[in-house]
Design an enzyme around this catalytic site. Structure first.
Site, PDB file in Angstrom:
ATOM      1  N   SER A  48       0.835  -1.212   0.000  1.00  0.00           N
ATOM      2  CA  SER A  48       0.000   0.000   0.000  1.00  0.00           C
ATOM      3  C   SER A  48       0.864   1.254   0.000  1.00  0.00           C
ATOM      4  CB  SER A  48      -0.899   0.029   1.233  1.00  0.00           C
ATOM      5  OG  SER A  48      -1.677  -1.130   1.282  1.00  0.00           O
TER       6      SER A  48
HETATM    7  N1  SAM Z   1      -0.384  -4.723   4.002  1.00  0.00           N
HETATM    8  C1  SAM Z   1       0.402  -5.210   2.915  1.00  0.00           C
HETATM    9  C2  SAM Z   1       1.749  -4.565   2.845  1.00  0.00           C
HETATM   10  O1  SAM Z   1       2.036  -3.677   3.699  1.00  0.00           O
HETATM   11  O2  SAM Z   1       2.540  -4.935   1.967  1.00  0.00           O
HETATM   12  C3  SAM Z   1      -0.320  -5.062   1.610  1.00  0.00           C
HETATM   13  C4  SAM Z   1      -1.465  -5.974   1.502  1.00  0.00           C
HETATM   14  S1  SAM Z   1      -2.037  -6.229  -0.139  1.00  0.00           S
HETATM   15  C5  SAM Z   1      -2.866  -4.731  -0.477  1.00  0.00           C
HETATM   16  C6  SAM Z   1      -3.341  -7.397   0.192  1.00  0.00           C
HETATM   17  C7  SAM Z   1      -2.839  -8.778   0.540  1.00  0.00           C
HETATM   18  O3  SAM Z   1      -3.952  -9.550   0.993  1.00  0.00           O
HETATM   19  C8  SAM Z   1      -2.251  -9.538  -0.640  1.00  0.00           C
HETATM   20  O4  SAM Z   1      -0.945  -9.932  -0.351  1.00  0.00           O
HETATM   21  C9  SAM Z   1      -3.193 -10.731  -0.817  1.00  0.00           C
HETATM   22  O5  SAM Z   1      -2.548 -11.898  -1.260  1.00  0.00           O
HETATM   23  C10 SAM Z   1      -3.751 -10.870   0.586  1.00  0.00           C
HETATM   24  N2  SAM Z   1      -5.029 -11.592   0.693  1.00  0.00           N
HETATM   25  C11 SAM Z   1      -6.131 -11.525  -0.105  1.00  0.00           C
HETATM   26  N3  SAM Z   1      -7.102 -12.335   0.359  1.00  0.00           N
HETATM   27  C12 SAM Z   1      -6.598 -12.942   1.473  1.00  0.00           C
HETATM   28  C13 SAM Z   1      -7.113 -13.891   2.384  1.00  0.00           C
HETATM   29  N4  SAM Z   1      -8.349 -14.411   2.283  1.00  0.00           N
HETATM   30  N5  SAM Z   1      -6.315 -14.303   3.396  1.00  0.00           N
HETATM   31  C14 SAM Z   1      -5.057 -13.809   3.533  1.00  0.00           C
HETATM   32  N6  SAM Z   1      -4.514 -12.891   2.708  1.00  0.00           N
HETATM   33  C15 SAM Z   1      -5.277 -12.466   1.688  1.00  0.00           C
END
Ligand code: SAM
Length: 202
Positions: A48
């Site tokens: 993000s």
């Molecule tokens: N907070 C993170 C960072 O600082 O890098 C960025 C997060 S990114 C916007 C969203 C993440 O959520 C992705 O890596 C994706 O694979 C994960 N994600 C999506 N659905 C998920 C789920 N059901 N359980 C765990 N992770 C999930």
């Protein structure tokens, strides 16, 4: 700032400014670390933008004794900030390569208060519940009641809710009687949360 003190905004901002975001990026994107934009981290996922991570952490207000659940470890950037201002962080990522990289990075940085899991974060981490704080960094189709049920009474959860293009960032406050209030903080744009209680039920 010592890990585990009650978070004040000035302390959060000071730590945030001292944290080198390039540590969470692959070589090809390191030069863009200080641009206030989301950047690719592989597997069609993104880290993000810094201002959003700062704003979300400030709204979640983690405290010294808090047990925090994070859904969507990604690069581990948000995880690092949560770990700095709470007692323990339990973070779940569905893509195992991202979990492994984030774990290696944060271990190298000296964090010993983070527990990693690869799996469907929409189910939460029931064996470790209840949590004082829950941070969801992927967009849910609707409020996942499974996660609300794992929130401590008096606890806070921050979660983007809505369709793919734009979501409401909702702050959930669980009251002492087990009911909860929802406050919309602002509009945001996150990648979708997949999983049983996410957009894509797999
Ligand atoms: N907070 C993170 C960072 O600082 O890098 C960025 C997060 S990114 C916007 C969203 C993440 O959520 C992705 O890596 C994706 O694979 C994960 N994600 C999506 N659905 C998920 C789920 N059901 N359980 C765990 N992770 C999930």
């Amino acid at each position: 700032m010592k890990r585990g003190m009650i978070m004040k905004y000035e302390e959060l901002e000071a730590f945030f400014r001292s944290l080198d975001r390039s540590q969470f990026l692959e070589d090809e994107f390191r030069d863009y670390a200080y641009v206030d934009r989301p950047l690719p981290i592989g597997f069609e996922q993104t880290i993000s933008q810094p201002s959003l991570v700062l704003m979300m952490t400030a709204h979640l207000r983690p405290e010294k004794d808090n047990k925090v659940l994070e859904i969507g470890t990604g690069s581990g950037y948000q995880t690092c900030i949560l770990a700095e201002f709470s007692k323990e962080v339990f973070t779940i990522e569905r893509i195992s390569d991202l979990t492994v990289k984030a774990q290696e990075r944060l271990k190298k940085m000296g964090y010993g208060n983070i527990h990693f899991r690869t799996g469907d974060g929409s189910l939460g981490w029931p064996e470790e519940a209840p949590f004082d704080r829950i941070m969801v960094t992927a967009a849910a189709a609707s409020l996942p009641f499974e996660l609300i049920s794992q929130l401590k009474e008096g606890g806070l959860m921050l979660i983007p809710v809505g369709p793919q293009d734009f979501q409401e960032l909702q702050l959930i406050r669980k009251k002492k009687d087990g009911t909860f209030e929802v406050e919309t903080v602002e509009m945001v744009r996150f990648v979708e949360m997949k999983g049983k209680y996410g957009w894509n039920k797999k």
